[in-house]
Structure formats: structure tokens, C-alpha cells
Design a protein around this motif. Structure first.
Motif, short mmCIF file in Angstrom:
data_model
loop_
_atom_site.label_atom_id
_atom_site.label_comp_id
_atom_site.label_asym_id
_atom_site.label_seq_id
_atom_site.Cartn_x
_atom_site.Cartn_y
_atom_site.Cartn_z
N MET A 1 0.95 -1.49 -0.10
CA MET A 1 -0.32 -0.21 -0.33
C MET A 1 0.91 1.15 0.06
O MET A 1 1.80 1.55 0.86
N MET A 2 0.44 2.08 -0.75
CA MET A 2 1.29 3.33 -0.65
C MET A 2 1.06 4.32 0.72
O MET A 2 -0.08 4.46 0.96
N MET A 3 2.07 4.19 1.29
CA MET A 3 1.42 5.51 2.96
C MET A 3 1.52 7.23 1.97
O MET A 3 2.61 7.63 0.72
N ASN A 4 0.75 7.27 2.56
CA ASN A 4 0.54 9.35 2.30
C ASN A 4 0.47 10.11 3.79
O ASN A 4 0.24 9.19 4.64
N SER A 5 0.45 11.10 3.41
CA SER A 5 0.15 11.22 4.68
C SER A 5 -1.17 11.37 5.64
O SER A 5 -0.66 11.69 7.21
N LYS A 6 -1.99 10.64 5.24
CA LYS A 6 -2.98 10.56 5.59
C LYS A 6 -2.93 9.15 6.48
O LYS A 6 -3.87 8.67 8.03
N ASN A 7 -2.15 8.51 6.21
CA ASN A 7 -2.66 7.13 6.69
C ASN A 7 -1.11 6.83 7.41
O ASN A 7 -0.65 5.90 7.85
N ILE A 8 -0.04 8.43 7.19
CA ILE A 8 1.09 8.03 8.33
C ILE A 8 1.52 7.96 9.51
O ILE A 8 0.41 9.63 10.16
N SER A 9 1.34 7.43 10.78
CA SER A 9 1.08 7.32 12.27
C SER A 9 2.55 8.13 12.69
O SER A 9 3.24 8.26 12.32
N PRO A 10 2.39 8.84 13.19
CA PRO A 10 3.46 9.86 13.70
C PRO A 10 4.21 9.16 14.45
O PRO A 10 3.86 8.26 15.48
N LYS A 11 6.39 9.49 14.22
CA LYS A 11 6.58 8.79 14.96
C LYS A 11 7.03 9.93 16.69
O LYS A 11 6.60 10.67 17.18
N ILE A 12 7.75 8.30 17.04
CA ILE A 12 7.90 8.38 18.86
C ILE A 12 9.38 9.37 19.11
O ILE A 12 9.79 8.15 18.51
N ASN A 13 9.43 10.59 18.97
CA ASN A 13 10.50 10.62 19.49
C ASN A 13 11.26 10.54 20.51
O ASN A 13 12.50 10.06 20.34
N SER A 14 10.87 10.27 21.55
CA SER A 14 11.06 9.65 22.95
C SER A 14 10.08 8.78 23.67
O SER A 14 9.11 9.87 23.67
N ILE A 15 10.79 8.83 24.83
CA ILE A 15 9.96 8.25 25.94
C ILE A 15 10.77 7.94 27.19
O ILE A 15 11.73 7.46 27.36
N GLU A 16 9.93 9.02 29.02
CA GLU A 16 11.11 8.44 29.70
C GLU A 16 9.60 8.92 30.91
O GLU A 16 8.28 9.01 30.12
N TRP A 17 9.77 9.02 31.97
CA TRP A 17 8.93 8.19 33.00
C TRP A 17 7.99 9.64 32.44
O TRP A 17 8.63 10.89 33.24
N GLY A 18 6.68 9.40 32.23
CA GLY A 18 5.83 10.24 32.29
C GLY A 18 5.42 10.98 31.47
O GLY A 18 5.19 11.67 31.56
N GLU A 19 6.58 10.99 30.45
CA GLU A 19 6.36 11.66 28.64
C GLU A 19 6.58 11.11 27.65
O GLU A 19 7.98 10.53 27.80
N ILE A 20 5.27 11.27 26.45
CA ILE A 20 6.67 10.93 25.51
C ILE A 20 5.96 12.34 24.31
O ILE A 20 5.51 12.97 24.30
N SER A 21 7.34 12.76 24.18
CA SER A 21 6.90 13.45 22.72
C SER A 21 7.63 12.37 21.46
O SER A 21 7.72 11.76 20.90
N ILE A 22 6.38 13.17 21.15
CA ILE A 22 5.53 12.94 19.43
C ILE A 22 6.23 13.79 18.38
O ILE A 22 6.49 14.99 18.44
N SER A 23 6.92 13.10 17.06
CA SER A 23 7.50 13.96 15.85
C SER A 23 6.61 15.19 15.27
O SER A 23 7.48 16.10 14.86
N GLU A 24 5.32 15.20 15.70
CA GLU A 24 4.55 16.54 15.78
C GLU A 24 4.35 17.80 16.42
O GLU A 24 4.18 18.40 16.89
N GLY A 25 5.77 17.40 17.55
CA GLY A 25 5.39 18.30 18.58
C GLY A 25 5.19 18.15 20.33
O GLY A 25 5.20 18.88 20.88
N GLN A 26 3.62 17.41 20.09
CA GLN A 26 2.56 17.24 20.94
C GLN A 26 3.96 16.32 22.33
O GLN A 26 4.29 15.60 22.00
N HIS A 27 4.16 16.83 23.78
CA HIS A 27 3.99 15.87 24.64
C HIS A 27 2.51 15.65 25.54
O HIS A 27 1.78 16.15 25.59
#
Length: 126
Positions: A1-27
Motif C-alpha cells: 500500500m502506498m503511504m501518504n500523510s493521511k495514513n502515516i502514523s506519527p513517530k515517537i521521538n522519545s519516551i521517558e517516565w511520565g512524558e512521550i514526545s511525538i514528532s509533531e511536537g506534542q507531549h
């Protein structure tokens, strides 16, 4: 299947106790990730507790957003369970799934998201 932005899941940049950082800038403390986005995973919405654990309703949203494979985290110390009903729900919908300790779950999810619409429930503490 061809991946486009609508079906791409965001990357997890980092994880530490109590905080997940997502490629889109959310925590987040706990995160729901799915093709095209992510949000805070609020256990109160579905009555999730460490035991009996993740509920089918927690997973349903991932599938509704187009996830074709699901990764469920157990927490850093593997205290979060997955309810039998949740596993049955995934099997009934023929969705491949992985239940892993949090750091392993993040690694698995980040790898899967490169090739298919992936969903994840990531718990960043216990």
C-alpha cells in the motif's frame, strides 16, 4: 500500500517516565497514536485501570482512524494489563497486535509505522 500523510502514523521521538514526545511536537503522559495523528490517552474515557487493563473501547478509536496493526504498552514496569475483552476484540477484527513493555512497544511501533498504518496505546509510567 502506498503511504501518504493521511495514513502515516506519527513517530515517537522519545519516551521517558511520565512524558512521550511525538514528532509533531506534542507531549503526552499517555498517548493514543494512529494514522494521521495522536492525542492524550485519557483512561477515564473508557474506565481503564491497571487491572483488568486496556479496554476494547481504548482500541476501537485506533481502528476507526485506520490502524491496521496495533501496539499496546504495558508500562515501564509492566503494571498495565490488557483485558481479555480487548484481546478478543482485536482477534475478532483480525488485527495483528503486540503487547510489550513500554520501551519495546515504542521501538516496535516506530518500526511498524514506517511500512503500514499503525496504532498504539503508550503508557509512560509504571
Amino acid at each position: 500500500m502506498m503511504m501518504n500523510s493521511k495514513n502515516i502514523s506519527p513517530k515517537i521521538n522519545s519516551i521517558e517516565w511520565g512524558e512521550i514526545s511525538i514528532s509533531e511536537g506534542q507531549h503526552y503522559k499517555d498517548a493514543k497514536l494512529y494514522p494521521g495523528g495522536s492525542r492524550e490517552w485519557d483512561w477515564n474515557e473508557t474506565g481503564t485501570h491497571h487491572s483488568p487493563g486496556i479496554q476494547p473501547a481504548d482500541i476501537r478509536e485506533l481502528l476507526e482512524q485506520g490502524a491496521e496493526v496495533v501496539v499496546l504498552s504495558k508500562g515501564f514496569n509492566e503494571r498495565l494489563k490488557t483485558s481479555q475483552q480487548a484481546e478478543t476484540f482485536l482477534k475478532q477484527h483480525a488485527v495483528p497486535y503486540h503487547i510489550l513493555q513500554t520501551e519495546a512497544a515504542v521501538a516496535k511501533y516506530n518500526k511498524l509505522r514506517e511500512t503500514k498504518p499503525a496504532g498504539a496505546l503508550i503508557h509512560s509510567t509504571c
